[in-house]
Structures are given as structure tokens and as C-alpha cells.
Design an enzyme around this catalytic site. Structure first.
Site, PDB file in Angstrom:
ATOM      1  N   SER A  20       0.982  -1.303   0.001  1.00 37.71           N
ATOM      2  CA  SER A  20       0.238   0.147  -0.096  1.00 37.71           C
ATOM      3  C   SER A  20       0.887   1.221  -0.116  1.00 37.71           C
ATOM      4  O   SER A  20       1.752   1.588  -0.854  1.00 37.71           O
ATOM      5  CB  SER A  20      -0.892  -0.004   1.337  1.00 37.71           C
ATOM      6  OG  SER A  20      -1.997   1.057   1.161  1.00 37.71           O
TER       7      SER A  20
ATOM      8  N   ASP B 137      -9.848  -4.039  -5.613  1.00 36.22           N
ATOM      9  CA  ASP B 137      -9.114  -2.593  -4.836  1.00 36.22           C
ATOM     10  C   ASP B 137      -9.315  -1.369  -5.920  1.00 36.22           C
ATOM     11  O   ASP B 137      -8.949  -1.507  -7.017  1.00 36.22           O
ATOM     12  CB  ASP B 137      -7.548  -2.976  -5.028  1.00 36.22           C
ATOM     13  CG  ASP B 137      -6.862  -2.075  -4.070  1.00 36.22           C
ATOM     14  OD1 ASP B 137      -7.395  -1.070  -3.834  1.00 36.22           O
ATOM     15  OD2 ASP B 137      -5.545  -2.317  -4.132  1.00 36.22           O
TER      16      ASP B 137
ATOM     17  N   HIS C 210      -8.011  -5.027  -1.298  1.00 39.99           N
ATOM     18  CA  HIS C 210      -6.618  -4.159  -0.802  1.00 39.99           C
ATOM     19  C   HIS C 210      -6.527  -4.665   0.446  1.00 39.99           C
ATOM     20  O   HIS C 210      -7.252  -4.740   1.504  1.00 39.99           O
ATOM     21  CB  HIS C 210      -6.979  -2.760  -0.847  1.00 39.99           C
ATOM     22  CG  HIS C 210      -5.808  -1.774  -0.559  1.00 39.99           C
ATOM     23  ND1 HIS C 210      -4.925  -1.382  -1.412  1.00 39.99           N
ATOM     24  CD2 HIS C 210      -5.670  -1.189   0.803  1.00 39.99           C
ATOM     25  CE1 HIS C 210      -4.037  -0.508  -0.860  1.00 39.99           C
ATOM     26  NE2 HIS C 210      -4.423  -0.514   0.309  1.00 39.99           N
TER      27      HIS C 210
END
Length: 308
Positions: free
Chosen positions: A153, A251, A281
Site C-alpha cells: 500500500s 481494490d 486491498h
């Protein structure tokens, strides 16, 4: 394929988010409360907390040694958390799994967080710890070969930015970059990538939450137009380390990660893009207990072991 049923079950059990402004202290405490006790964590040969003395100050690191050996390749790991969440503890299980799967010595970086530490503090910490690792190779038992960087991320944002800065400064020791569902464009215009609309709601990370979650970082001085903040905006991607980019089907950030891989290949960089079907995600950190998602660690190991 549909969202994995185990992920769907967990998402359905979560309470509705509280209204009002985000409170970093409260959110960090909630994350830390979920950390597994030490006795339940994956066992490795050694895990050690150290301080890396760098040009920007002392940075806490945690070093994971998978087995007893005379020398190791190194993997620097930058945790996710929208630049204001996450810690050495909250992502300890990811670092352990990376060490176990790859056989590399993993150095997890406890970089400074927004909003307390303004941009570019966290990015500087990550970059300087990579330099520190290379400069202290003898004490780390580095074999002089693999010096990889990986992150999930927002940690993936730092991976891309560190690789670019290293290239620009002539530091050519980074051998690989691994980005798990990275955030590479902090513009957040919902029309920039189809996945921002296709996966806008119902999959954990929601498109409407991107701005408030990243506001602590952006309000601290990070300019979304700066390629060190939004690495996909870098014009020339040639000469960067070979890359593995792992994305998730459900995501909002999926398409920017995949487009970044395409642009790397267009620039002549070896880049593998791997989309995990049924994943959302954060799946590497949150759902790697599901066998088909734990394969992300094996894929990383395979990528890092390949000859150039």
C-alpha cells in the site's frame, strides 16, 4: 471471480465506521490491539530490534533472520498504513512471512509517520535505511548480491519513490522492487482509473476514503504532483530496478498499480504484474492465512531468486 467468501465474511462482520474526523491516536491503538502475542508468531532463527544511524537521524528497524547462515541477501520492508498508521509490530507477521518464504534477511523500517512528522520524513527514513544497510553489509552479513525493497500500500509508494531517488542519486545497489497493491497516484480523481469506480464501495478500502485517509500525509507537505509522492507521474522510468507488482481484483488502487507496471515495461524495465483474483486491498497483510493469498509470498520469493 467474486470476492473471496472468507474476506466477504470478515467485511460483513465489521462495524460501520464512526463518523467525524479520523483520529490517528485512536486508530493506531486499535491496530496495535490486534497484534498477535509473541508466542503465536511465526518462528524464525532470530528477530532483533536495532537502531539504524542514518543521515536523517536514528531510525528503528527490526531484523528478521530466517536461518543460520554465513551470508544473506537483504530485503528492506516498508509497511503500509496511509502514511499515518502501521508500525514494526502491526506488520511483524508480514516481515516474518517474507523472511520465511524468501530466505533473505528482512529489515523492517519503523519510519516516521504523518502528521507528527511532515513530508518527506517517512520517505527519507526509508531511503536512508537502504543506504545504511548497504554501508553496513559486513555487520549484517550481506552477501553483496540481492538488495531488494518491498512494501504494501503506502509502503509500496515508498518503494517506488526510493527506487527512483536511488537511481537519480547514482546509488545502484538496489536489485529488485516489490510493490503489494501500491498507492502510486495520490491525485484521487475518480475518473483517472476505472477501478476507482468499479471497486468504489464494499471491499474494505473505499474510493471515498482515499482523500481523508491520505490527508495527514498530503497536508504535511506532500504534493500529489511530485513524482516522489505520486511515482506514476515520473516521466522517465528507465533504469529502475526490476519490479514485481501484486494487485488485488477488488481494490480501487488496482489499475494504477497495473498501469505502473506497463509503464516500467515500456521504459525497458523488467516488470511482472500479478493480479490476485477475489482479493481486496490489504490482502497480503490481512488475509494471507487464506492459502491462495499466501501464495503472494511464494511468488515474491520466486521473483527475488530469479537470475537477471
Amino acid at each position: 471471480m467474486p470476492l473471496h467468501p472468507e474476506i466477504a465474511k470478515v467485511l460483513a462482520s465489521l462495524p460501520a465506521p464512526a463518523g467525524g474526523p479520523l483520529d490517528p491516536a485512536v486508530m493506531r491503538a486499535a491496530e496495535e490491539a490486534q497484534v498477535a502475542p509473541a508466542e503465536e508468531r511465526l518462528r524464525l532463527h532470530a528477530v532483533e530490534n536495532l537502531t539504524a544511524s542514518t543521515a536523517v537521524g536514528d531510525v528503528p528497524v527490526r531484523i528478521y533472520t530466517p536461518r543460520d547462515s554465513a551470508a544473506y541477501g537483504l530485503l528492506l520492508y516498508f509497511h503500509g498504513g496511509a502514511f499515518f498508521l502501521g508500525s514494526l509490530d502491526t506488520h511483524d507477521h508480514v516481515a516474518r512471512s517474507l523472511a520465511k518464504a524468501t530466505g533473505l534477511k528482512v529489515i523492517s523500517v519503523g519510519y516516521r509517520l504523518a502528521p507528527e512528522a511532515a513530508y518527506p520524513a517517512g520517505l527519507q527514513d526509508c531511503y536512508e535505511v537502504v543506504r545504511w544497510a548497504a554501508e553496513n553489509g559486513e555487520s549484517l552479513k550481506w552477501d553483496g548480491g540481492t538488495l531488494a525493497i518491498a512494501g504494501d500500500s503506502s509502503g509500496g509508494t515508498f518503494v517506488a519513490a526510493v527506487a527512483a531517488r536511488a537511481h537519480d542519486e547514482g546509488f545502484d545497489r538496489i536489485s529488485h522492487q516489490v510493490l503489494f497493491y501500491p498507492s502510486l497516484d495520490l491525485d484521487f480523481d475518480v475518473d483517472r482509473y476505472p477501478s476507482l469506480r468499479e471497486n468504489a464501495e464494499g471491499y474494505g478500502l473505499e474510493t471515498a476514503g482515499l482523500k481523508p485517509f491520505n490527508a495527514f500525509y498530503l497536508d504535511s507537505g506532500a504534493d500529489p504532483a511530485d513524482p516522489l509522492v505520486s511515482p506514476i507521474k515520473r516521466e522517465d522510468l528507465s533504469g529502475l530496478p526490476r519490479a514485481l507488482i501484486i494487485t488485488a481484483e477488488y481494490d480501487p488502487l488496482r489499475d494504477e498499480g497495473e498501469r505502473y507496471g506497463e509503464r516500467l515495461r515500456e521504459a525497458g524495465v523488467e516488470a511482472t504484474v500479478s493480479r490476485y483474483a477475489g482479493a481486496n486491498h490489504g490482502f497480503v497483510a490481512n488475509f494471507s492465512w487464506i492459502p491462495e493469498f499466501h501464495l503472494a509470498f511464494d511468488e515474491t520469493a520466486d521473483f527475488l531468486s530469479r537470475e537477471p
